[in-house]
Motif scaffolding. Sequence first.
Motif, PDB file in Angstrom:
ATOM      1  N   ALA A 283       0.839  -1.197   0.000  1.00 13.93           N
ATOM      2  CA  ALA A 283       0.000   0.000   0.000  1.00 13.93           C
ATOM      3  C   ALA A 283       0.880   1.256   0.000  1.00 13.93           C
ATOM      4  N   TYR A 284       1.944   1.224   0.799  1.00 17.48           N
ATOM      5  CA  TYR A 284       2.866   2.365   0.799  1.00 17.48           C
ATOM      6  C   TYR A 284       3.456   2.567  -0.590  1.00 17.48           C
ATOM      7  N   TYR A 285       3.905   1.483  -1.203  1.00 22.85           N
ATOM      8  CA  TYR A 285       4.534   1.632  -2.521  1.00 22.85           C
ATOM      9  C   TYR A 285       3.537   2.077  -3.584  1.00 22.85           C
ATOM     10  N   ALA A 286       2.271   1.749  -3.444  1.00 20.30           N
ATOM     11  CA  ALA A 286       1.255   2.242  -4.379  1.00 20.30           C
ATOM     12  C   ALA A 286       1.172   3.766  -4.265  1.00 20.30           C
ATOM     13  N   TYR A 287       1.106   4.260  -3.054  1.00 22.03           N
ATOM     14  CA  TYR A 287       1.026   5.705  -2.820  1.00 22.03           C
ATOM     15  C   TYR A 287       2.309   6.378  -3.298  1.00 22.03           C
ATOM     16  N   PHE A 288       3.445   5.799  -2.936  1.00 24.84           N
ATOM     17  CA  PHE A 288       4.768   6.310  -3.312  1.00 24.84           C
ATOM     18  C   PHE A 288       4.883   6.429  -4.829  1.00 24.84           C
ATOM     19  N   ASP A 289       4.498   5.384  -5.552  1.00 23.94           N
ATOM     20  CA  ASP A 289       4.605   5.414  -7.009  1.00 23.94           C
ATOM     21  C   ASP A 289       3.613   6.384  -7.635  1.00 23.94           C
ATOM     22  N   ALA A 290       2.454   6.558  -7.041  1.00 19.66           N
ATOM     23  CA  ALA A 290       1.504   7.562  -7.526  1.00 19.66           C
ATOM     24  C   ALA A 290       2.091   8.966  -7.351  1.00 19.66           C
ATOM     25  N   VAL A 291       2.716   9.214  -6.221  1.00 17.97           N
ATOM     26  CA  VAL A 291       3.353  10.511  -5.996  1.00 17.97           C
ATOM     27  C   VAL A 291       4.501  10.705  -6.986  1.00 17.97           C
ATOM     28  N   ARG A 292       5.259   9.667  -7.238  1.00 14.35           N
ATOM     29  CA  ARG A 292       6.330   9.776  -8.238  1.00 14.35           C
ATOM     30  C   ARG A 292       5.761  10.119  -9.613  1.00 14.35           C
ATOM     31  N   ALA A 293       4.613   9.570  -9.968  1.00 10.47           N
ATOM     32  CA  ALA A 293       3.963   9.904 -11.246  1.00 10.47           C
ATOM     33  C   ALA A 293       3.585  11.385 -11.266  1.00 10.47           C
ATOM     34  N   LEU A 294       3.065  11.884 -10.152  1.00  8.58           N
ATOM     35  CA  LEU A 294       2.746  13.309 -10.078  1.00  8.58           C
ATOM     36  C   LEU A 294       3.995  14.161 -10.276  1.00  8.58           C
ATOM     37  N   LEU A 295       5.054  13.788  -9.589  1.00  8.45           N
ATOM     38  CA  LEU A 295       6.308  14.542  -9.724  1.00  8.45           C
ATOM     39  C   LEU A 295       6.822  14.496 -11.159  1.00  8.45           C
ATOM     40  N   MET A 296       6.727  13.339 -11.788  1.00  5.23           N
ATOM     41  CA  MET A 296       7.173  13.221 -13.179  1.00  5.23           C
ATOM     42  C   MET A 296       6.368  14.114 -14.105  1.00  5.23           C
ATOM     43  N   SER A 297       5.108  14.382 -13.748  1.00  4.60           N
ATOM     44  CA  SER A 297       4.282  15.272 -14.563  1.00  4.60           C
ATOM     45  C   SER A 297       4.854  16.691 -14.581  1.00  4.60           C
ATOM     46  N   LYS A 298       5.711  16.996 -13.614  1.00  8.92           N
ATOM     47  CA  LYS A 298       6.390  18.293 -13.552  1.00  8.92           C
ATOM     48  C   LYS A 298       7.883  18.129 -13.864  1.00  8.92           C
ATOM     49  N   GLU A 299       8.202  16.986 -14.466  1.00  5.79           N
ATOM     50  CA  GLU A 299       9.580  16.661 -14.866  1.00  5.79           C
ATOM     51  C   GLU A 299      10.542  16.627 -13.681  1.00  5.79           C
TER      52      GLU A 299
ATOM     53  N   HIS B 113      13.004   8.067  -0.917  1.00  6.34           N
ATOM     54  CA  HIS B 113      11.710   8.116  -0.239  1.00  6.34           C
ATOM     55  C   HIS B 113      11.475   9.476   0.410  1.00  6.34           C
ATOM     56  N   SER B 114      12.466   9.987   1.108  1.00  4.93           N
ATOM     57  CA  SER B 114      12.289  11.274   1.772  1.00  4.93           C
ATOM     58  C   SER B 114      12.128  12.403   0.758  1.00  4.93           C
ATOM     59  N   SER B 115      12.850  12.340  -0.347  1.00  9.51           N
ATOM     60  CA  SER B 115      12.713  13.372  -1.381  1.00  9.51           C
ATOM     61  C   SER B 115      11.336  13.335  -2.022  1.00  9.51           C
ATOM     62  N   VAL B 116      10.831  12.155  -2.298  1.00  5.28           N
ATOM     63  CA  VAL B 116       9.506  12.033  -2.888  1.00  5.28           C
ATOM     64  C   VAL B 116       8.476  12.665  -1.957  1.00  5.28           C
ATOM     65  N   ARG B 117       8.568  12.354  -0.683  1.00  5.66           N
ATOM     66  CA  ARG B 117       7.595  12.891   0.273  1.00  5.66           C
ATOM     67  C   ARG B 117       7.699  14.409   0.394  1.00  5.66           C
ATOM     68  N   SER B 118       8.915  14.935   0.484  1.00  9.12           N
ATOM     69  CA  SER B 118       9.055  16.384   0.649  1.00  9.12           C
ATOM     70  C   SER B 118       8.725  17.137  -0.640  1.00  9.12           C
ATOM     71  N   LEU B 119       9.097  16.596  -1.792  1.00  5.60           N
ATOM     72  CA  LEU B 119       8.776  17.258  -3.062  1.00  5.60           C
ATOM     73  C   LEU B 119       7.272  17.235  -3.340  1.00  5.60           C
ATOM     74  N   PHE B 120       6.593  16.177  -2.919  1.00  8.31           N
ATOM     75  CA  PHE B 120       5.139  16.128  -3.046  1.00  8.31           C
ATOM     76  C   PHE B 120       4.519  17.274  -2.253  1.00  8.31           C
ATOM     77  N   SER B 121       4.965  17.447  -1.020  1.00  6.05           N
ATOM     78  CA  SER B 121       4.438  18.532  -0.192  1.00  6.05           C
ATOM     79  C   SER B 121       4.712  19.896  -0.821  1.00  6.05           C
ATOM     80  N   LEU B 122       5.893  20.085  -1.343  1.00  8.57           N
ATOM     81  CA  LEU B 122       6.279  21.362  -1.924  1.00  8.57           C
ATOM     82  C   LEU B 122       5.497  21.674  -3.200  1.00  8.57           C
ATOM     83  N   HIS B 123       5.371  20.703  -4.093  1.00 15.52           N
ATOM     84  CA  HIS B 123       4.806  20.962  -5.418  1.00 15.52           C
ATOM     85  C   HIS B 123       3.314  20.674  -5.557  1.00 15.52           C
ATOM     86  N   PHE B 124       2.748  19.879  -4.658  1.00 15.51           N
ATOM     87  CA  PHE B 124       1.348  19.488  -4.832  1.00 15.51           C
ATOM     88  C   PHE B 124       0.459  19.747  -3.619  1.00 15.51           C
TER      89      PHE B 124
END
Length: 122
Positions: free
Chosen positions: A27-43, A49-60
């Motif tokens: 379940a964590y990896y499903a959420y993690f990969d969805a967030v990575r897809a969002l980040l990729m939408s902004k290139e 793991h920590s970068s994905v979480r913090s960049l999600f907060s910053l950009h979304f």
Amino acid sequence: MLLAEDCLAQAKLLYENKFYRGACGKAYYAYFDAVRALLMSKEITTQSHSSVRSLFSLHFVKNGPFTKQDSSVINELFLLRQTGDYEPDDYIPEADALSSIETDTEFLLQTEAYLRQNGFDL
């Protein structure tokens, strides 16, 4: 998003077979990969793991369209995964696994809607 959907399907199978630790991990990896897809939408790409979480907060989360609750959930799921993977004596309740899957299901729907609205084919 394919990775996120695959992880969510695996989490459901693990849950149905009473493997709650594994279900929380997937379940964590499903959420993690969805967030990575969002980040990729902004290139933005990162594997950390920590970068994905913090960049999600910053950009979304900071200015939307996602909420602070969405950011909190990924951190909670990360802690559940850590417990499941590295704390063999700690108990993972069925309710936590089910809640993780339900939360993921909703988040993946929101993520897919956002990506479609922003011109990405899924």
